[in-house]
Design an enzyme around this catalytic site. Structure first.
Site, PDB file in Angstrom:
ATOM      1  N   CYS A  85       0.811  -1.225   0.000  1.00 49.72           N
ATOM      2  CA  CYS A  85       0.000   0.000   0.000  1.00 49.72           C
ATOM      3  C   CYS A  85       0.839   1.268   0.000  1.00 49.72           C
ATOM      4  O   CYS A  85       0.294   2.358   0.064  1.00 49.72           O
ATOM      5  CB  CYS A  85      -0.917   0.012   1.220  1.00 49.72           C
ATOM      6  N   GLN A  86       2.164   1.158  -0.087  1.00 51.32           N
ATOM      7  CA  GLN A  86       2.999   2.351   0.075  1.00 51.32           C
ATOM      8  C   GLN A  86       2.805   3.376  -1.030  1.00 51.32           C
ATOM      9  O   GLN A  86       3.145   4.541  -0.864  1.00 51.32           O
ATOM     10  CB  GLN A  86       4.486   1.955   0.095  1.00 51.32           C
TER      11      GLN A  86
END
Length: 348
Positions: A85-86
């Site tokens: 999810c970065q």
């Protein structure tokens, strides 16, 4: 009862998969076999895959999820995975849309793509707590909407692994999706265990590792940390009677000049061994690690989903199809809320 077939994405060394399957013992408790079978698993790290394949009957494929031929995947009833999810961003459109900053952000959409094309009955996605606040809180509702638009009723909750039998304060967002409204209405996230049942660091530390000189920090490293400890809040030694702070893939390069969890033995600072790290994550001692280097072991374990936490979630999913439920016939408003435990209903 016939087993529910599971396809696993981003499977790493197999923490999520082990929890889904069950059939293991941890700290004297048996986690019974669940009604699931892994029929397909994919990971992109060959070292994690080596660990996975040493421990599971079904073998993981080393592959980028973007290269999966979705039509050729075997039949499956549930899709699981902890997507990265970065790299999410919110693009400047009207209305705003979910985008990505680099290639890692694309991986979430691969999971959605598979859901859209294959329409399994359930899915479980896992992610870090920071997903809730990404992009000033704007990304998460859009992520949920992507799952909803794939054809699913969605529920989510932030779970703390310590409250489910893991000796670690590890908070993770669990997203559960259901193609059928009756399944959605029947689902409940697992209840936390009592305080007396919860585990702490002392329960998993191995006394014999205190004889391993390689696990202790040098006098020079300790002196450097002490010089800045007051103003930098470093050297965070864990208390054995409490759960451990969250461990990560950084364990291979753990430092006293960071926030990495360490502890003190007879006045000396020490790091965790790979097996202790696996125990902190709730892997059973029967889980094999030794076919890769210690650095690779630390990375694989630090990135894993705690099996015990995942077992609890999987049990709640299994109760959906094991429980006999009766619901009034309902319809679903296409404009209903995408937030948890809310479903807009109207009479047909």
């Amino acid at each position: 009862m016939e087993k529910v077939k599971v396809a696993s994405l981003f499977c790493g060394c197999g923490g999520m998969d082990l929890g889904v399957l069950g059939g293991f013992s941890y700290l004297g408790k048996d986690y019974q076999r669940n009604s699931f079978d892994i029929v397909y698993s994919v990971g992109n790290d060959p070292y994690c895959t080596q660990i996975y394949n040493d421990n599971f009957k079904h073998k993981c494929i080393v592959k980028d999820v973007r290269e999966i031929d979705i039509a050729r995947m075997p039949n499956f009833d549930m899709l699981i995975g902890g997507f990265q999810c970065q790299s999410f961003s919110i693009s400047a459109q009207n209305p705003p849309r979910l985008g990505y900053k680099d290639e890692r952000g694309m991986l979430f959409f691969e999971m959605v793509k598979i859901l859209k094309e294959r329409q399994p009955r359930f899915f479980i996605a896992e992610n870090v707590k920071g997903l809730l606040s990404a992009n000033k809180g704007k990304a998460f509702p859009m992520i949920i909407k992507e799952f909803k638009d794939a054809g699913y009723f969605v529920s989510y909750k932030l779970l703390n692994a310590w409250e489910y039998g893991v000796p670690q304060k590890r908070e993770r967002v669990i997203i559960a999706g259901f193609r059928n409204v009756d399944d959605y209405m029947s689902f409940r996230f697992p209840s936390t265990i009592s305080s007396s049942e919860r585990k702490v660091l002392q329960d998993v530390i191995m006394e014999e590792e205190n004889e391993n000189a390689d696990l202790f920090f040098s006098d020079k490293a300790v002196a450097g940390m002490m010089a800045v400890k007051e103003k930098m809040n470093k050297g965070r030694a864990m208390r054995l009677e409490e759960p451990c702070n969250t461990i990560s893939a950084h364990l291979a390069k753990v430092s006293l000049n960071s926030t990495d969890p360490v502890f003190i033995v007879n006045g000396r600072y020490r790091r965790f061994s790979p097996r202790e790290a696996a125990r902190i994550q709730s892997f059973p001692d029967s889980f094999k690690l030794d076919s890769v280097s210690q650095i690779r072991q630390y990375k694989a374990i630090g990135n894993a989903v705690p099996p015990v936490l995942m077992w609890c979630v999987a049990r709640s999913i299994s109760e959906v199809f094991e429980r006999k439920t009766v619901h009034t016939t309902i319809g679903v408003d296409s404009n209903c809320s995408i937030f948890p435990d809310q479903l807009c209903l109207f009479n047909e």
